[in-house]
Write a protein that holds these residues in place. Structure first.
Motif, PDB file in Angstrom:
ATOM      1  N   ARG A  51     -26.161 -31.257  10.781  1.00 32.94           N
ATOM      2  CA  ARG A  51     -25.956 -29.916  11.335  1.00 32.94           C
ATOM      3  C   ARG A  51     -24.981 -29.081  10.509  1.00 32.94           C
ATOM      4  O   ARG A  51     -24.961 -27.856  10.605  1.00 32.94           O
ATOM      5  CB  ARG A  51     -25.423 -30.013  12.766  1.00 32.94           C
ATOM      6  CG  ARG A  51     -24.088 -30.719  12.877  1.00 32.94           C
ATOM      7  CD  ARG A  51     -23.521 -30.726  14.285  1.00 32.94           C
ATOM      8  NE  ARG A  51     -22.194 -31.336  14.317  1.00 32.94           N
ATOM      9  CZ  ARG A  51     -21.080 -30.707  13.999  1.00 32.94           C
ATOM     10  NH1 ARG A  51     -21.119 -29.437  13.638  1.00 32.94           N
ATOM     11  NH2 ARG A  51     -19.912 -31.325  14.030  1.00 32.94           N
ATOM     12  N   LYS A  52     -24.165 -29.761   9.670  1.00 28.27           N
ATOM     13  CA  LYS A  52     -23.140 -29.040   8.916  1.00 28.27           C
ATOM     14  C   LYS A  52     -22.929 -29.737   7.570  1.00 28.27           C
ATOM     15  O   LYS A  52     -22.668 -30.936   7.522  1.00 28.27           O
ATOM     16  CB  LYS A  52     -21.837 -29.004   9.711  1.00 28.27           C
ATOM     17  CG  LYS A  52     -20.772 -28.064   9.148  1.00 28.27           C
ATOM     18  CD  LYS A  52     -19.585 -27.991  10.092  1.00 28.27           C
ATOM     19  CE  LYS A  52     -18.523 -27.016   9.593  1.00 28.27           C
ATOM     20  NZ  LYS A  52     -17.334 -26.966  10.493  1.00 28.27           N
ATOM     21  N   ARG A  80     -28.307 -20.784   6.728  1.00 33.99           N
ATOM     22  CA  ARG A  80     -27.121 -19.933   6.838  1.00 33.99           C
ATOM     23  C   ARG A  80     -26.012 -20.578   6.010  1.00 33.99           C
ATOM     24  O   ARG A  80     -25.641 -21.728   6.240  1.00 33.99           O
ATOM     25  CB  ARG A  80     -26.681 -19.800   8.295  1.00 33.99           C
ATOM     26  CG  ARG A  80     -27.784 -19.305   9.218  1.00 33.99           C
ATOM     27  CD  ARG A  80     -27.250 -18.898  10.593  1.00 33.99           C
ATOM     28  NE  ARG A  80     -26.340 -19.881  11.153  1.00 33.99           N
ATOM     29  CZ  ARG A  80     -26.709 -20.952  11.858  1.00 33.99           C
ATOM     30  NH1 ARG A  80     -28.006 -21.201  12.056  1.00 33.99           N
ATOM     31  NH2 ARG A  80     -25.819 -21.790  12.361  1.00 33.99           N
ATOM     32  N   SER A  82     -22.159 -20.084   3.633  1.00 36.57           N
ATOM     33  CA  SER A  82     -20.908 -19.355   3.469  1.00 36.57           C
ATOM     34  C   SER A  82     -20.176 -19.909   2.249  1.00 36.57           C
ATOM     35  O   SER A  82     -20.071 -21.128   2.091  1.00 36.57           O
ATOM     36  CB  SER A  82     -20.032 -19.515   4.719  1.00 36.57           C
ATOM     37  OG  SER A  82     -18.808 -18.809   4.584  1.00 36.57           O
ATOM     38  N   LYS A  96     -14.721 -20.525   8.651  1.00 38.28           N
ATOM     39  CA  LYS A  96     -14.860 -20.323  10.097  1.00 38.28           C
ATOM     40  C   LYS A  96     -16.137 -19.555  10.446  1.00 38.28           C
ATOM     41  O   LYS A  96     -16.445 -19.367  11.632  1.00 38.28           O
ATOM     42  CB  LYS A  96     -13.643 -19.573  10.638  1.00 38.28           C
ATOM     43  CG  LYS A  96     -12.348 -20.383  10.580  1.00 38.28           C
ATOM     44  CD  LYS A  96     -11.176 -19.569  11.105  1.00 38.28           C
ATOM     45  CE  LYS A  96      -9.868 -20.353  11.058  1.00 38.28           C
ATOM     46  NZ  LYS A  96      -8.718 -19.557  11.536  1.00 38.28           N
ATOM     47  N   ALA A  97     -16.855 -19.113   9.435  1.00 34.31           N
ATOM     48  CA  ALA A  97     -18.076 -18.340   9.670  1.00 34.31           C
ATOM     49  C   ALA A  97     -19.155 -19.219  10.296  1.00 34.31           C
ATOM     50  O   ALA A  97     -19.140 -20.448  10.179  1.00 34.31           O
ATOM     51  CB  ALA A  97     -18.564 -17.738   8.359  1.00 34.31           C
ATOM     52  N   ASP A  98     -20.096 -18.569  10.951  1.00 33.74           N
ATOM     53  CA  ASP A  98     -21.213 -19.284  11.567  1.00 33.74           C
ATOM     54  C   ASP A  98     -22.235 -19.618  10.487  1.00 33.74           C
ATOM     55  O   ASP A  98     -23.053 -18.778  10.093  1.00 33.74           O
ATOM     56  CB  ASP A  98     -21.843 -18.410  12.654  1.00 33.74           C
ATOM     57  CG  ASP A  98     -23.008 -19.111  13.340  1.00 33.74           C
ATOM     58  OD1 ASP A  98     -23.080 -20.354  13.256  1.00 33.74           O
ATOM     59  OD2 ASP A  98     -23.838 -18.415  13.945  1.00 33.74           O
ATOM     60  N   ALA A  99     -22.197 -20.819   9.995  1.00 30.97           N
ATOM     61  CA  ALA A  99     -23.076 -21.217   8.902  1.00 30.97           C
ATOM     62  C   ALA A  99     -23.448 -22.686   9.048  1.00 30.97           C
ATOM     63  O   ALA A  99     -22.914 -23.401   9.909  1.00 30.97           O
ATOM     64  CB  ALA A  99     -22.402 -20.964   7.554  1.00 30.97           C
ATOM     65  N   GLU A 100     -24.373 -23.106   8.219  1.00 28.85           N
ATOM     66  CA  GLU A 100     -24.791 -24.508   8.184  1.00 28.85           C
ATOM     67  C   GLU A 100     -24.371 -25.190   6.887  1.00 28.85           C
ATOM     68  O   GLU A 100     -24.111 -26.394   6.859  1.00 28.85           O
ATOM     69  CB  GLU A 100     -26.315 -24.595   8.318  1.00 28.85           C
ATOM     70  CG  GLU A 100     -26.841 -24.062   9.638  1.00 28.85           C
ATOM     71  CD  GLU A 100     -28.318 -23.773   9.574  1.00 28.85           C
ATOM     72  OE1 GLU A 100     -29.017 -24.072  10.570  1.00 28.85           O
ATOM     73  OE2 GLU A 100     -28.791 -23.242   8.547  1.00 28.85           O
ATOM     74  N   TYR A 102     -21.592 -24.892   3.814  1.00 31.14           N
ATOM     75  CA  TYR A 102     -20.336 -24.299   3.349  1.00 31.14           C
ATOM     76  C   TYR A 102     -20.105 -24.744   1.911  1.00 31.14           C
ATOM     77  O   TYR A 102     -20.129 -25.936   1.621  1.00 31.14           O
ATOM     78  CB  TYR A 102     -19.179 -24.724   4.240  1.00 31.14           C
ATOM     79  CG  TYR A 102     -19.306 -24.247   5.668  1.00 31.14           C
ATOM     80  CD1 TYR A 102     -18.672 -23.077   6.093  1.00 31.14           C
ATOM     81  CD2 TYR A 102     -20.084 -24.947   6.585  1.00 31.14           C
ATOM     82  CE1 TYR A 102     -18.810 -22.628   7.398  1.00 31.14           C
ATOM     83  CE2 TYR A 102     -20.224 -24.497   7.890  1.00 31.14           C
ATOM     84  CZ  TYR A 102     -19.588 -23.342   8.292  1.00 31.14           C
ATOM     85  OH  TYR A 102     -19.724 -22.901   9.590  1.00 31.14           O
ATOM     86  N   TYR A 122     -17.922 -32.271   8.896  1.00 34.67           N
ATOM     87  CA  TYR A 122     -19.181 -32.150   8.167  1.00 34.67           C
ATOM     88  C   TYR A 122     -19.957 -33.456   8.269  1.00 34.67           C
ATOM     89  O   TYR A 122     -19.397 -34.547   8.213  1.00 34.67           O
ATOM     90  CB  TYR A 122     -18.924 -31.802   6.704  1.00 34.67           C
ATOM     91  CG  TYR A 122     -18.129 -30.529   6.530  1.00 34.67           C
ATOM     92  CD1 TYR A 122     -18.757 -29.295   6.500  1.00 34.67           C
ATOM     93  CD2 TYR A 122     -16.739 -30.563   6.416  1.00 34.67           C
ATOM     94  CE1 TYR A 122     -18.031 -28.119   6.361  1.00 34.67           C
ATOM     95  CE2 TYR A 122     -15.999 -29.400   6.275  1.00 34.67           C
ATOM     96  CZ  TYR A 122     -16.651 -28.189   6.250  1.00 34.67           C
ATOM     97  OH  TYR A 122     -15.927 -27.023   6.120  1.00 34.67           O
TER      98      TYR A 122
END
Length: 432
Positions: A51-52, A80, A82, A96-100, A102, A122
């Motif tokens: 998910r991250k 998504r 960042s 802190k942004a809404d992303a998947e 980074y 993560y």
């Protein structure tokens, strides 16, 4: 753009999805970034296994290659992402942004782990240019190992895993499997696979592999590794390497030889001293290029022979774009000054905008430093000729810069009439 993976890319994508720990050792131009992103997209949106994701890469690869690949391919439009680079405030906002996905530069990895105060939650981490984690004493390696147990999946990608020998593999694979295959301690790794080579009494300067060590190391890491060479999968024109010899006159050569013999040189602008052989090598390399730094930090010119040769090469290019690789700051300043006098538009590859303008053919000459332009950048759109004003000591930086400046990361045949040229300026007794 529609993504139509080659067979080897499909294999690599499947390999990443089916191996929680994977070393993807692909040559330059085979599309490592698009392979990793396709696997990530499948695991994020199809199988829901992650998910991250955290991507750790060189800073220009963070700001250019990864975002550009996501925007380029249609099937990646749902990711998504960042990019966490810049000031502390900008990095905080990005993380802190809404992303998947980074994306952070490797220099800021210790800050993320040890100082940011943000949760390290993560599921997966991609180490782009795994070779930058070859030093087990580096801050980035130690920071990563603190959080490695929290990650379910780790992918390491590079085209040059052991540019300085098999010793490099220890730290790189410990990042991946936490020491399961090559051990947790560098001392035991050395004892098992290496013998002292150059030494002075109890001081050992280098190691050489024991008989059979290379095959044994490859056998141990083989279950989590795929390795492919560019030459086996890319239909590329022949690389044409030309050497432009530059000869010093008697007076200039006497200055060079005096420095080489005495380790000290008195010039009108000041003194140049070298404390040891390594420092002397650097000074001689500078002098071979045409200038040398004095002990007070300023520099003085020795000759203009390389600048004259570079001018001839650019003129012979007849308007075709030329990349010029430099190493020292005075190289950059002296080349820029000469080209400005000739009214030849020139820029230094320093910002994302410079890469775009080079690939669009807006500059006939672009100056690049191998340390900042050698990994993961896509520069082949602007031209196919690179001139090495300075030759770096690092074979890895040399090969990466040549490959990424002349090859597309997403392979496609080049016209047979297209040739790639690499010109090295040499002179006097120096290897440069």
């Amino acid at each position: 753009m529609e993504f139509k993976p080659h067979a080897y890319q499909e294999y690599a994508i499947h390999y990443i999805k089916t191996h929680p720990v994977a070393a993807i050792l692909l040559g330059c131009g085979l599309g490592k970034t698009s392979i990793a992103l396709t696997a990530i997209d499948d695991m994020l949106h199809d199988s829901f296994e992650i998910r991250k994701v955290l991507v750790v890469a060189p800073i220009r690869v963070c700001t250019n290659s990864w975002p550009d690949e996501i925007r380029k391919w249609d099937h990646l439009a749902g990711i998504r992402f960042s990019v966490a680079v810049g000031t502390r405030e900008e990095r905080y906002a990005a993380l802190k942004a809404d992303a998947e996905v980074y994306i952070i530069n490797r220099e800021n990895l210790p800050w993320l782990v040890e100082e940011s105060g943000l949760p390290f939650d993560y599921d997966m981490c991609v180490l782009d240019e795994l070779s930058s984690f070859k030093n087990w004493q580096a801050k980035r390696f130690r920071a990563f190992m603190k959080v490695r147990p929290r990650l379910k999946r780790v992918v390491g990608m590079t085209g040059t895993p052991s540019s300085n020998g098999l010793m490099d593999l220890f730290a790189e694979y410990r990042c991946l499997d936490m020491g399961e295959r090559l051990g947790r301690f560098i001392g035991r790794y050395r004892e098992a696979y290496f013998a002292p080579d150059r030494r002075n009494g109890n001081i050992i300067y280098s190691y050489k592999p024991l008989p059979g060590a290379e095959d044994e190391i490859y056998r141990k890491i083989g279950d989590i590794t795929i390795s492919m060479k560019s030459a086996d999968f890319l239909d590329m024109p022949e690389l044409v390497a030309s050497e432009y010899a530059v000869t010093l006159d008697d007076g200039e050569r006497d200055v060079y030889e005096s420095m080489k013999k005495d380790l000290i040189l008195r010039l009108p602008g000041g003194e140049v001293t070298s404390a040891n052989a390594a420092a002397l090598s650097g000074k001689l390399s500078q002098m071979a290029n045409g200038a040398v730094y004095l002990d007070d930090g300023s520099y003085t010119a020795i000759h203009d022979k390389k600048l004259d040769a570079l001018e001839d090469i650019i003129e012979a290019a007849n308007g075709s774009p030329v990349l010029v690789a430099y190493w020292y700051r005075h190289d950059l300043e002296r080349i820029s000054e000469r080209l400005h006098k000739l009214r030849i538009p020139v820029a230094r590859l320093d910002k994302p905008e410079d890469i775009r303008r080079w690939n669009n053919g807006e500059f006939p000459v672009m100056l690049i430093h191998p340390a900042s332009a050698g990994h993961g950048l896509n520069l082949q759109g602007g031209g196919s000729t690179i001139v090495w004003f300075s030759i770096p000591w690092s074979l890895e930086l040399y090969t990466q810069t040549v490959d990424f400046s002349a090859r597309a990361r997403n392979p496609r045949p080049w016209p047979l009439s297209t040739s790639r040229q690499k010109v090295r300026l040499t002179k006097g007794l120096s290897r440069h």
